[in-house]
Design a protein around this motif. Structure first.
Motif, mmCIF file in Angstrom:
data_model
loop_
_atom_site.group_PDB
_atom_site.id
_atom_site.type_symbol
_atom_site.label_atom_id
_atom_site.label_comp_id
_atom_site.label_asym_id
_atom_site.label_seq_id
_atom_site.Cartn_x
_atom_site.Cartn_y
_atom_site.Cartn_z
ATOM 1 N N HIS A 38 -8.209 -17.472 3.137
ATOM 2 C CA HIS A 38 -7.298 -18.283 2.335
ATOM 3 C C HIS A 38 -8.013 -19.475 1.706
ATOM 4 C CE1 HIS A 38 -7.092 -19.705 6.493
ATOM 5 N NE2 HIS A 38 -7.084 -20.899 5.944
ATOM 6 N N SER A 41 -8.753 -18.309 -1.814
ATOM 7 C CA SER A 41 -7.719 -17.465 -2.386
ATOM 8 C C SER A 41 -7.071 -18.114 -3.609
ATOM 9 C CB SER A 41 -6.654 -17.194 -1.328
ATOM 10 O OG SER A 41 -5.632 -16.412 -1.868
ATOM 11 N N THR A 42 -6.670 -17.275 -4.555
ATOM 12 C CA THR A 42 -5.940 -17.749 -5.727
ATOM 13 C C THR A 42 -4.442 -17.794 -5.467
ATOM 14 O OG1 THR A 42 -5.772 -15.518 -6.598
ATOM 15 C CG2 THR A 42 -7.673 -16.828 -7.307
ATOM 16 N N VAL A 43 -4.021 -17.469 -4.255
ATOM 17 C CA VAL A 43 -2.595 -17.415 -3.958
ATOM 18 C C VAL A 43 -2.064 -18.696 -3.339
ATOM 19 C CG1 VAL A 43 -2.654 -14.907 -3.705
ATOM 20 C CG2 VAL A 43 -2.895 -16.347 -1.684
ATOM 21 N N SER A 97 -3.253 -11.938 -2.283
ATOM 22 C CA SER A 97 -3.281 -11.181 -3.538
ATOM 23 C C SER A 97 -3.174 -9.702 -3.189
ATOM 24 C CB SER A 97 -4.585 -11.439 -4.295
ATOM 25 O OG SER A 97 -5.676 -10.851 -3.600
ATOM 26 N N GLU A 99 -5.085 -7.389 -3.964
ATOM 27 C CA GLU A 99 -6.413 -6.909 -3.566
ATOM 28 C C GLU A 99 -6.700 -7.262 -2.107
ATOM 29 O OE1 GLU A 99 -5.908 -8.878 -6.345
ATOM 30 O OE2 GLU A 99 -5.998 -7.256 -7.813
ATOM 31 N N GLU A 100 -6.385 -8.499 -1.709
ATOM 32 C CA GLU A 100 -6.588 -8.920 -0.325
ATOM 33 C C GLU A 100 -5.723 -8.103 0.622
ATOM 34 O OE1 GLU A 100 -7.544 -13.679 -0.868
ATOM 35 O OE2 GLU A 100 -5.451 -13.010 -0.886
ATOM 36 N N LYS A 141 1.569 -14.563 -9.915
ATOM 37 C CA LYS A 141 2.236 -13.700 -8.945
ATOM 38 C C LYS A 141 1.469 -13.734 -7.629
ATOM 39 C CE LYS A 141 2.909 -8.863 -8.068
ATOM 40 N NZ LYS A 141 2.554 -7.539 -8.489
ATOM 41 N N VAL A 142 2.198 -13.918 -6.542
ATOM 42 C CA VAL A 142 1.643 -13.883 -5.192
ATOM 43 C C VAL A 142 2.395 -12.790 -4.442
ATOM 44 C CG1 VAL A 142 1.332 -15.176 -3.054
ATOM 45 C CG2 VAL A 142 1.069 -16.341 -5.253
ATOM 46 N N ASP A 143 1.659 -11.970 -3.733
ATOM 47 C CA ASP A 143 2.273 -10.865 -3.001
ATOM 48 C C ASP A 143 2.366 -11.193 -1.519
ATOM 49 O OD1 ASP A 143 2.420 -8.733 -5.155
ATOM 50 O OD2 ASP A 143 0.317 -9.321 -5.267
ATOM 51 N N THR A 159 7.254 -10.201 -3.507
ATOM 52 C CA THR A 159 6.537 -10.956 -4.527
ATOM 53 C C THR A 159 7.096 -12.370 -4.613
ATOM 54 O OG1 THR A 159 6.235 -8.954 -5.813
ATOM 55 C CG2 THR A 159 5.921 -11.013 -6.972
#
Length: 166
Positions: A38, A41-43, A97, A99-100, A141-143, A159
């Motif tokens: 984290h 992270s971009t989230v 994300s 991808e993560e 967008k964050v998942d 989301t």
């Protein structure tokens, strides 16, 4: 099976809402989950409980759903997720994300006894409650998903739409 308990005190919730969170859904103690860093992270990032602007209740169930599964927050907002597992099996909420989340799900297939002790994830046994505090830094967008093998594939995903300028 070894059980680990953490006491979470929510400063904005009444005293009776203090919850013992059961982290015994996974047996592999001390796993550092390199795919879920984290720090870069971009989230977002772990939030400061003193800066929580609102609490969002989330229910996890055995129909492999989060309720709500679509959430909207403002960029820069710090949110407390108050999470309850109403199902009969363990569930978890992991913020990241896509991808993560996919990379970590692959790790969990290889090591299904994995234990989570990161600020962007929580595992809850049946009937347990717990919380995460997260700051959403930038629009986008964050998942989030339950990465217990088979749960994401069954649709246990959600989301967070982060709106605004930061």
């Amino acid at each position: 099976m070894k059980k680990t308990f953490t006491i979470l005190a929510f400063s904005l919730l009444p005293a009776f809402a203090i919850a013992a969170v059961d982290h015994s859904g996974h047996d592999m103690h001390g796993h550092d989950m390199p795919t879920m860093s984290h720090a870069t992270s971009t989230v977002g990032q772990p939030g400061d409980p003193a800066n929580v602007s609102r609490t969002i209740d989330i229910i996890m169930d055995d129909h492999m759903h989060f309720t709500p599964s679509n959430i909207q927050v403002e960029a820069g907002e710090t949110v407390r997720f108050f999470i309850k597992n109403v199902g009969q099996v363990p569930h978890e909420m992991v913020i990241g994300s896509i991808e993560e989340l996919k990379a970590h799900a692959a790790e969990m297939l290889a090591a299904p006894g994995m234990e989570h002790e990161e600020p962007n994830m929580i595992t809850l046994q049946s009937g347990k409650v717990g919380g995460l505090v997260w700051q959403f830094d930038q629009p986008g967008k964050v998942d989030f998903a339950c990465l217990i093998p088979g749960h994401t594939e069954a649709g246990m995903v959600g989301t967070v739409e982060v709106i605004g300028d930061r």
